[in-house]
Design an enzyme around this catalytic site. Structure first.
Site, mmCIF file in Angstrom:
data_model
loop_
_atom_site.group_PDB
_atom_site.id
_atom_site.type_symbol
_atom_site.label_atom_id
_atom_site.label_comp_id
_atom_site.label_asym_id
_atom_site.label_seq_id
_atom_site.Cartn_x
_atom_site.Cartn_y
_atom_site.Cartn_z
ATOM 1 N N HIS A 30 1.290 -1.585 -0.111
ATOM 2 C CA HIS A 30 -0.063 0.056 -0.034
ATOM 3 C C HIS A 30 0.583 1.356 -0.049
ATOM 4 O O HIS A 30 0.748 2.384 0.746
ATOM 5 C CB HIS A 30 -1.058 -0.089 0.713
ATOM 6 C CG HIS A 30 -0.681 -0.181 2.803
ATOM 7 N ND1 HIS A 30 0.374 0.604 2.777
ATOM 8 C CD2 HIS A 30 -1.573 -1.229 3.382
ATOM 9 C CE1 HIS A 30 0.004 0.170 4.563
ATOM 10 N NE2 HIS A 30 -0.882 -1.079 4.214
ATOM 11 N N HIS A 85 -4.278 -9.264 14.538
ATOM 12 C CA HIS A 85 -4.090 -7.906 13.676
ATOM 13 C C HIS A 85 -5.524 -8.483 12.621
ATOM 14 O O HIS A 85 -5.278 -9.747 11.987
ATOM 15 C CB HIS A 85 -2.803 -7.469 13.778
ATOM 16 C CG HIS A 85 -3.531 -6.584 12.714
ATOM 17 N ND1 HIS A 85 -3.860 -5.682 12.206
ATOM 18 C CD2 HIS A 85 -2.031 -5.928 11.268
ATOM 19 C CE1 HIS A 85 -3.326 -4.708 12.051
ATOM 20 N NE2 HIS A 85 -2.443 -4.622 10.925
ATOM 21 N N ASP A 89 -3.545 -9.000 4.836
ATOM 22 C CA ASP A 89 -2.407 -9.822 4.761
ATOM 23 C C ASP A 89 -2.471 -10.701 6.248
ATOM 24 O O ASP A 89 -1.386 -11.646 5.314
ATOM 25 C CB ASP A 89 -1.296 -8.558 5.138
ATOM 26 C CG ASP A 89 -0.952 -7.642 5.860
ATOM 27 O OD1 ASP A 89 -1.893 -7.248 6.293
ATOM 28 O OD2 ASP A 89 -0.007 -7.107 6.350
ATOM 29 N N HIS A 150 -0.557 -0.907 14.579
ATOM 30 C CA HIS A 150 -0.919 0.136 13.841
ATOM 31 C C HIS A 150 -1.815 0.154 13.543
ATOM 32 O O HIS A 150 -2.654 1.374 13.256
ATOM 33 C CB HIS A 150 0.424 -0.170 12.532
ATOM 34 C CG HIS A 150 0.131 -0.789 11.483
ATOM 35 N ND1 HIS A 150 -0.359 -0.269 10.693
ATOM 36 C CD2 HIS A 150 0.040 -1.984 11.648
ATOM 37 C CE1 HIS A 150 -0.333 -1.013 9.862
ATOM 38 N NE2 HIS A 150 -0.897 -2.211 10.336
ATOM 39 N N ASP A 169 2.301 -6.504 13.731
ATOM 40 C CA ASP A 169 3.244 -5.982 12.891
ATOM 41 C C ASP A 169 4.500 -5.693 13.786
ATOM 42 O O ASP A 169 4.955 -4.447 13.172
ATOM 43 C CB ASP A 169 2.067 -4.654 12.154
ATOM 44 C CG ASP A 169 1.730 -5.360 11.272
ATOM 45 O OD1 ASP A 169 1.658 -7.068 10.646
ATOM 46 O OD2 ASP A 169 0.467 -4.866 10.192
HETATM 47 FE FE1 FEO Z 1 -0.982 -3.925 9.915
HETATM 48 FE FE2 FEO Z 1 0.830 -6.782 8.062
HETATM 49 O O1 FEO Z 1 -0.840 -5.923 8.381
#
Ligand code: FEO
Length: 406
Positions: A30, A85, A89, A150, A169
């Site tokens: 991204h 999370h 991904d 995050h 992450d």
């Molecule tokens: Fe915040 Fe690895 O995705």
């Protein structure tokens, strides 16, 4: 070397395996350039009473994860999935995994449950919160929410019996490798990619990093292994090293490094950048000149340099009454990353209207950068103009020296 072999899990602690996937091809995450690819790390824990999967992988890598799990147990034996999370991904294959193995429970933070429902249209997760635990038999999972580290949903899972912290992450890095442990990879590459990840993903939340580090310490979380969700994982002395870097990056004290990203149309702004760099160097600081143009120097590489810098001098021509487009791209990106404790300046060449440099100066101030001055030169800089660019660099360097000395 602890090699990751095709279709095999890799044991990282007693009854704990890495069962993730390697993405050799990823080049853009991204908007963040990832020239070394990445991994999506999932972990299988086999307790005496419960078998648990922590995080899944990006959707196209479902089969790879399942093959690795199958090298240890039949995936249908998994009782519980923990989602630390919810970014895709790590949850892109969650629903498919749930359908395939039919676990009794899927656990996530309250925001994680909402995110999973909103992104994947599946609302079956149960909520856990900081302080909740799960007894797997011989291993206890302790959940700790790390909101905005995050994402709002983020949490970590601590297993004290093995002293393994599943950090999602946090402490991630985009590095595709067959060498599972960070200490089995070149140390300069690991540090560079870890810093680049921090700069591009974690830096806006630096205050929360400091709070997390303090809270983890107070809670007695002293990991021997930090098992993140991207890239090689950390053990032994590397753990302390990474936590020290994280604290340093979060504090972001000024350093003598000055990043000088610039764009140029006919070489004039480039001449000014070079003169400014001389001034920075002669003030005892360390300039890093970065040419920006489509395809040369990515915005995320500028962010990586800014992480450990005390100065940011930005050079732009004026194009159609504005700053140069690639400069706007970098500045907008950096503003979102909220780098603190920076001294800066804007400089550049123009032909007839000259809005670019003042725009950049205002933008830097809006980012919280202490702008020493701006320098706008018409057409090709002459000797006096280059002397002024040198002087501007020198003043930025001097101001940093004052701040570091004070
Ligand atoms: Fe915040 Fe690895 O995705």
């Amino acid at each position: 070397m602890t090699e990751i072999r095709p279709c095999h899990a890799v044991q990282i602690a007693e009854n704990i395996w890495w069962v993730g996937a390697i993405d050799w091809s990823l080049r853009d995450f991204h908007g963040y350039s990832t020239p070394r690819g990445t991994t999506y790390n999932s972990y299988l824990l086999i307790g005496e009473d419960r078998k648990i999967l922590i995080d899944t992988v990006k959707a196209p890598y479902f089969d790879e994860m399942m093959h690795r799990i199958s090298s240890v147990i039949d995936p249908s034996e998994i009782d519980i999935i923990v989602s630390n999370h919810s970014e895709m991904d790590h949850t892109g294959s969650l629903v498919r995994t749930v359908e395939a193995i039919k676990p009794e429970r899927v656990l996530a933070s309250a925001m994680g449950k909402k995110h999973i429902a909103a992104q994947l249209g599946w609302d079956g997760a149960e909520v856990v919160k900081s302080g909740d635990t799960l007894d797997a038999g011989g291993m206890t999972l302790h959940f700790m929410e790390t909101r905005m580290l995050h994402w709002p949903d983020s949490m970590v899972t601590w297993v004290p019996e093995r002293r393994v912290l599943f950090s999602q992450d946090i402490t991630g890095l985009h590095l595709a490798t067959r060498a599972l442990w960070a200490d089995e990879n070149p140390s300069d590459i690991v540090r560079y990619e870890l810093a680049k990840y921090y700069a591009n993903i974690v830096m806006p939340y630096s205050a929360l990093v400091l709070r997390f580090l303090d809270q983890a310490e107070a809670a007695g979380i002293t990991p021997e292994v930090v098992a993140n969700d991207h890239g090689p994982i950390f053990r032994g002395d590397y753990v302390a090293k990474v936590l020290t870097w994280y604290r340093e990056w979060a504090l972001k004290k000024p350093t003598r490094r000055v990043v000088i990203p610039y764009a140029t149309m006919w070489g004039s702004t480039e001449k000014m950048a070079r003169a400014a760099a001389e001034g920075v160097a002669n003030a005892g600081c360390e300039p890093k000149v970065m040419a920006l143009a489509n395809g040369i120097t990515h915005r995320s590489d500028v962010a990586e340099r800014v992480l450990e810098a005390g100065g940011l001098m930005v050079g732009t021509p004026t194009l159609n009454n504005h700053m140069f487009p690639v400069i706007a791209d970098v500045l907008m990106y950096l503003k979102g990353l909220k780098p603190r404790n920076m001294v800066g300046a804007a400089f550049g060449s123009y032909g007839w209207s000259g809005e670019g440099v003042p725009h950049v100066g205002e933008f830097l101030e809006g980012m919280g950068v202490e702008v020493v001055d701006t320098l706008n030169v018409r057409f090709v800089p002459g000797e006096e103009d280059l002397a002024a660019a040198y002087e501007l660099g020198y003043r930025v360097g001097q101001r940093i020296q004052e701040l570091i000395g004070s």
